[in-house]
Design a protein around this motif. Structure first.
Motif, PDB file in Angstrom:
ATOM      1  N   GLY A 206       1.044  -1.443   0.417  1.00 22.03           N
ATOM      2  CA  GLY A 206       0.030  -0.069  -0.272  1.00 22.03           C
ATOM      3  C   GLY A 206       0.967   0.875   0.190  1.00 22.03           C
ATOM      4  O   GLY A 206       1.058   2.590  -1.022  1.00 22.03           O
ATOM      5  N   GLN A 207       1.682   1.367   0.950  1.00 24.68           N
ATOM      6  CA  GLN A 207       2.475   2.693   1.251  1.00 24.68           C
ATOM      7  C   GLN A 207       4.373   2.160   1.579  1.00 24.68           C
ATOM      8  O   GLN A 207       4.219   1.322   1.955  1.00 24.68           O
ATOM      9  N   VAL A 208       5.170   2.836   0.681  1.00 21.88           N
ATOM     10  CA  VAL A 208       6.584   2.129   0.685  1.00 21.88           C
ATOM     11  C   VAL A 208       7.143   3.720   1.017  1.00 21.88           C
ATOM     12  O   VAL A 208       6.375   5.474   0.325  1.00 21.88           O
ATOM     13  N   LEU A 209       8.495   3.312   1.663  1.00 20.36           N
ATOM     14  CA  LEU A 209       8.633   4.235   2.310  1.00 20.36           C
ATOM     15  C   LEU A 209      10.250   4.398   0.685  1.00 20.36           C
ATOM     16  O   LEU A 209      11.264   3.839   1.500  1.00 20.36           O
ATOM     17  N   ALA A 210       9.879   5.030  -0.063  1.00 17.91           N
ATOM     18  CA  ALA A 210      10.753   5.309  -1.419  1.00 17.91           C
ATOM     19  C   ALA A 210      12.197   6.081  -0.837  1.00 17.91           C
ATOM     20  O   ALA A 210      11.599   6.639  -0.439  1.00 17.91           O
ATOM     21  N   GLU A 211      12.973   5.581  -1.325  1.00 22.58           N
ATOM     22  CA  GLU A 211      14.425   6.365  -1.427  1.00 22.58           C
ATOM     23  C   GLU A 211      14.513   7.673  -2.516  1.00 22.58           C
ATOM     24  O   GLU A 211      14.276   7.386  -3.805  1.00 22.58           O
ATOM     25  N   GLU A 212      14.430   8.925  -2.512  1.00 20.32           N
ATOM     26  CA  GLU A 212      14.728  10.493  -2.842  1.00 20.32           C
ATOM     27  C   GLU A 212      16.477   9.908  -3.524  1.00 20.32           C
ATOM     28  O   GLU A 212      17.351  10.081  -2.835  1.00 20.32           O
ATOM     29  N   TRP A 213      17.107  10.108  -4.419  1.00 19.83           N
ATOM     30  CA  TRP A 213      17.666   9.949  -4.636  1.00 19.83           C
ATOM     31  C   TRP A 213      17.879  11.851  -5.718  1.00 19.83           C
ATOM     32  O   TRP A 213      17.483  11.946  -6.574  1.00 19.83           O
ATOM     33  N   TYR A 214      19.014  11.631  -6.047  1.00 22.94           N
ATOM     34  CA  TYR A 214      19.174  13.547  -6.909  1.00 22.94           C
ATOM     35  C   TYR A 214      20.351  13.412  -7.108  1.00 22.94           C
ATOM     36  O   TYR A 214      21.453  12.807  -7.429  1.00 22.94           O
ATOM     37  N   ALA A 215      20.939  13.463  -8.850  1.00 27.35           N
ATOM     38  CA  ALA A 215      21.988  14.223  -9.555  1.00 27.35           C
ATOM     39  C   ALA A 215      22.048  16.012  -9.764  1.00 27.35           C
ATOM     40  O   ALA A 215      21.210  16.259 -10.346  1.00 27.35           O
ATOM     41  N   ASN A 216      23.558  15.773 -10.792  1.00 24.92           N
ATOM     42  CA  ASN A 216      23.511  17.448 -11.506  1.00 24.92           C
ATOM     43  C   ASN A 216      24.130  16.773 -12.704  1.00 24.92           C
ATOM     44  O   ASN A 216      25.588  16.560 -11.831  1.00 24.92           O
ATOM     45  N   GLY A 217      23.834  17.183 -13.671  1.00 27.69           N
ATOM     46  CA  GLY A 217      25.221  16.627 -14.814  1.00 27.69           C
ATOM     47  C   GLY A 217      26.156  17.828 -15.078  1.00 27.69           C
ATOM     48  O   GLY A 217      27.000  17.457 -15.595  1.00 27.69           O
ATOM     49  N   GLY A 218      25.188  18.880 -14.803  1.00 31.39           N
ATOM     50  CA  GLY A 218      26.440  20.015 -14.493  1.00 31.39           C
ATOM     51  C   GLY A 218      26.481  21.212 -14.195  1.00 31.39           C
ATOM     52  O   GLY A 218      24.957  21.896 -14.842  1.00 31.39           O
ATOM     53  N   ILE A 219      27.080  21.434 -12.595  1.00 33.74           N
ATOM     54  CA  ILE A 219      27.150  22.636 -12.985  1.00 33.74           C
ATOM     55  C   ILE A 219      27.718  24.172 -13.191  1.00 33.74           C
ATOM     56  O   ILE A 219      29.449  23.639 -13.635  1.00 33.74           O
ATOM     57  N   GLU A 220      27.620  25.194 -13.874  1.00 35.74           N
ATOM     58  CA  GLU A 220      28.177  25.971 -14.379  1.00 35.74           C
ATOM     59  C   GLU A 220      28.446  27.080 -14.042  1.00 35.74           C
ATOM     60  O   GLU A 220      26.688  27.436 -13.951  1.00 35.74           O
ATOM     61  N   LEU A 221      28.943  28.031 -13.190  1.00 30.13           N
ATOM     62  CA  LEU A 221      29.128  29.551 -12.491  1.00 30.13           C
ATOM     63  C   LEU A 221      29.470  29.605 -12.805  1.00 30.13           C
ATOM     64  O   LEU A 221      31.146  30.204 -13.062  1.00 30.13           O
ATOM     65  N   VAL A 222      29.244  31.654 -13.206  1.00 29.10           N
ATOM     66  CA  VAL A 222      30.514  32.177 -13.595  1.00 29.10           C
ATOM     67  C   VAL A 222      30.376  33.361 -12.833  1.00 29.10           C
ATOM     68  O   VAL A 222      29.233  33.966 -13.265  1.00 29.10           O
ATOM     69  N   ALA A 223      31.302  34.001 -12.081  1.00 28.86           N
ATOM     70  CA  ALA A 223      31.046  35.271 -11.483  1.00 28.86           C
ATOM     71  C   ALA A 223      32.211  36.357 -11.527  1.00 28.86           C
ATOM     72  O   ALA A 223      33.668  35.953 -12.143  1.00 28.86           O
ATOM     73  N   ASP A 224      32.028  37.117 -10.898  1.00 25.94           N
ATOM     74  CA  ASP A 224      33.017  38.514 -10.968  1.00 25.94           C
ATOM     75  C   ASP A 224      33.788  38.272 -10.327  1.00 25.94           C
ATOM     76  O   ASP A 224      33.695  37.982  -9.113  1.00 25.94           O
ATOM     77  N   ARG A 225      35.656  38.773 -10.913  1.00 25.49           N
ATOM     78  CA  ARG A 225      35.715  38.594  -9.350  1.00 25.49           C
ATOM     79  C   ARG A 225      36.690  39.145  -8.685  1.00 25.49           C
ATOM     80  O   ARG A 225      37.018  38.684  -7.576  1.00 25.49           O
ATOM     81  N   ARG A 226      36.436  40.442  -8.982  1.00 23.72           N
ATOM     82  CA  ARG A 226      36.813  41.264  -7.466  1.00 23.72           C
ATOM     83  C   ARG A 226      35.548  40.981  -6.592  1.00 23.72           C
ATOM     84  O   ARG A 226      35.698  41.360  -5.458  1.00 23.72           O
ATOM     85  N   THR A 227      34.220  41.148  -7.306  1.00 20.10           N
ATOM     86  CA  THR A 227      33.218  40.613  -5.929  1.00 20.10           C
ATOM     87  C   THR A 227      32.706  39.039  -5.776  1.00 20.10           C
ATOM     88  O   THR A 227      32.052  39.134  -4.256  1.00 20.10           O
ATOM     89  N   GLY A 228      32.737  38.289  -6.125  1.00 17.29           N
ATOM     90  CA  GLY A 228      32.366  37.254  -6.053  1.00 17.29           C
ATOM     91  C   GLY A 228      31.036  36.771  -6.333  1.00 17.29           C
ATOM     92  O   GLY A 228      30.099  35.751  -6.557  1.00 17.29           O
ATOM     93  N   ARG A 229      29.896  38.481  -7.295  1.00 17.28           N
ATOM     94  CA  ARG A 229      28.995  37.922  -7.503  1.00 17.28           C
ATOM     95  C   ARG A 229      28.544  36.917  -8.413  1.00 17.28           C
ATOM     96  O   ARG A 229      29.482  36.766  -9.166  1.00 17.28           O
ATOM     97  N   ILE A 230      27.631  36.441  -8.463  1.00 12.96           N
ATOM     98  CA  ILE A 230      27.170  35.196  -9.482  1.00 12.96           C
ATOM     99  C   ILE A 230      26.831  35.933 -11.157  1.00 12.96           C
ATOM    100  O   ILE A 230      25.387  36.701 -10.411  1.00 12.96           O
ATOM    101  N   ILE A 231      27.046  35.406 -11.828  1.00 14.59           N
ATOM    102  CA  ILE A 231      26.565  36.512 -13.049  1.00 14.59           C
ATOM    103  C   ILE A 231      25.696  35.926 -13.884  1.00 14.59           C
ATOM    104  O   ILE A 231      25.017  36.495 -14.583  1.00 14.59           O
ATOM    105  N   ASN A 232      26.454  34.190 -13.341  1.00 14.07           N
ATOM    106  CA  ASN A 232      25.361  33.566 -14.377  1.00 14.07           C
ATOM    107  C   ASN A 232      24.803  32.122 -13.543  1.00 14.07           C
ATOM    108  O   ASN A 232      26.854  31.690 -13.672  1.00 14.07           O
ATOM    109  N   ALA A 233      24.494  31.222 -13.549  1.00 17.13           N
ATOM    110  CA  ALA A 233      24.373  30.132 -13.527  1.00 17.13           C
ATOM    111  C   ALA A 233      23.544  29.509 -14.133  1.00 17.13           C
ATOM    112  O   ALA A 233      22.417  29.356 -14.648  1.00 17.13           O
ATOM    113  N   LYS A 234      24.060  27.648 -13.996  1.00 22.08           N
ATOM    114  CA  LYS A 234      23.262  27.257 -15.649  1.00 22.08           C
ATOM    115  C   LYS A 234      23.329  25.464 -15.006  1.00 22.08           C
ATOM    116  O   LYS A 234      24.898  25.287 -14.467  1.00 22.08           O
ATOM    117  N   ILE A 235      22.064  24.846 -14.044  1.00 23.75           N
ATOM    118  CA  ILE A 235      22.455  23.450 -13.262  1.00 23.75           C
ATOM    119  C   ILE A 235      21.878  23.010 -14.287  1.00 23.75           C
ATOM    120  O   ILE A 235      21.087  23.253 -15.039  1.00 23.75           O
TER     121      ILE A 235
END
Length: 339
Positions: A206-235
């Motif tokens: 009737g009810q089962v305790l299913a397992e949650e799985w997570y993956a991320n095939g590609g993380i790409e973050l582009v950040a400003d050199r001085r401030t560290g602010r992320i100017i683009n993110a792709k996941i």
């Protein structure tokens, strides 16, 4: 002839000394205090892309759908000032074409809230001020100031752990260059969820305790050199359910090969990064170097002019004046009146 410094030479000398004193003050006092995470933030970033999600109403996976991730960051100024840290409240919604028009986070496909507390100078987590959940690593909503060409530990809230990112060169976003960092997350069990057995291939249960799985095939973050602010993110996230102990995914909850900042978000982030970076460059590099060089030149010129002075003729005093018309020269006979 005698010499006296001209007012102009003294002005040049004083201005040069002032600039020489100001240069290290800007570099060693003002700039470090400017390199602090802001506390009065109110920023919204939006990711979009194609993907699949599980429709709970239809009990089926909907493929090739528009997925929208909206993240709002609001600074808690009162708690930040009291604790001397940066306290940011974060709300993140994941919407589908059905939920996006509702504009209600409670009806989104997924809604999470977080409270992120960091040291304003180092960007490292500070465990106080009702932080939730407990974070680790060096980067999440932003990177530290003064990025280096090395790897960083990025906090992945879905994973509940840090992900190593490697430096992957530079990349221009909306014409603005930033440092690019990339990484991946291998399929990892992140928790459990009670679901009907039929959903994960266990129809007799009737009810089962299913397992949650997570993956991320590609993380790409582009950040400003001085401030560290992320100017683009792709996941490229993938969240699935598996039957207890199973090795294969049974249901896809969410999957996308590429959720990325919208062009509007990119432009806004670039504008913020460019402005903050320009101010840091001004007080940390341009003014100290330029002011120091100008101060040295002015001080030298002023000192030289002051040393040379301005020549003025010396007027003779009455004691040193020559004999008057009626004076008797030494050794001359006095003139006696006649008669």
């Amino acid at each position: 002839m005698r010499r006296s410094a001209s007012p102009f030479s003294l002005i040049l000398l004083g201005l040069g000394v002032f600039l020489l004193a100001l240069a290290p003050l800007l570099a060693w006092y003002v700039e470090p205090r400017a390199r602090q995470t802001p506390i009065d933030v109110n920023v919204t970033t939006v990711f979009t892309g194609k993907g699949s999600y599980f429709d709970a109403d239809a009990l089926a996976v909907q493929d090739d759908q528009d997925i929208t991730v909206t993240r709002r960051v609001l600074g808690d100024v009162a708690d930040s000032e009291r604790g001397g840290v940066a306290v940011w409240d974060v709300s993140t919604t994941i919407d589908t074409p059905k939920t996006l028009p509702l504009k209600d986070p409670r009806k989104a496909l997924q809604w999470t809230t977080e409270r992120w507390v960091t040291d304003r100078r180092t960007n490292r987590p500070v465990h106080c001020c009702d932080e939730t959940p407990s974070f680790e690593g060096e980067a999440y909503l932003k990177f530290p100031f003064g990025l280096e060409k090395r790897g960083y530990r990025w906090w992945d809230n879905t994973l509940g752990a840090t992900v190593p990112l490697r430096f992957a060169g530079t990349k221009k976003i909306q014409g603005y260059e930033g440092y690019r960092f990339t990484g991946t997350v291998k399929p990892t069990r992140t928790g459990t969820r009670q679901v009907p057995g039929t959903l994960v291939g266990r129809p007799k249960q009737g009810q089962v305790l299913a397992e949650e799985w997570y993956a991320n095939g590609g993380i790409e973050l582009v950040a400003d050199r001085r401030t560290g602010r992320i100017i683009n993110a792709k996941i490229a996230p993938k969240k699935t359910l598996r039957a207890p102990g199973a090795r294969r995914d049974a249901v896809t909850l969410l999957q996308s090969d590429g959720l990325e900042f919208t062009p509007a978000t990119q432009r806004e982030q670039v504008a913020l990064a460019s402005g903050d970076s320009g101010r840091l460059e001004l007080v940390g590099e341009t003014l100290p170097v330029g002011g120091g060089a100008a101060g040295a030149v002015l001080a030298v010129v002023g000192a030289v002019l002051a040393a040379r002075g301005r020549q003025r003729p010396v007027r003779p005093s009455a004691a040193s004046a020559g004999p008057g018309p009626g004076a008797v020269r030494p050794g001359a006979e006095p003139v006696r009146p006649s008669g």
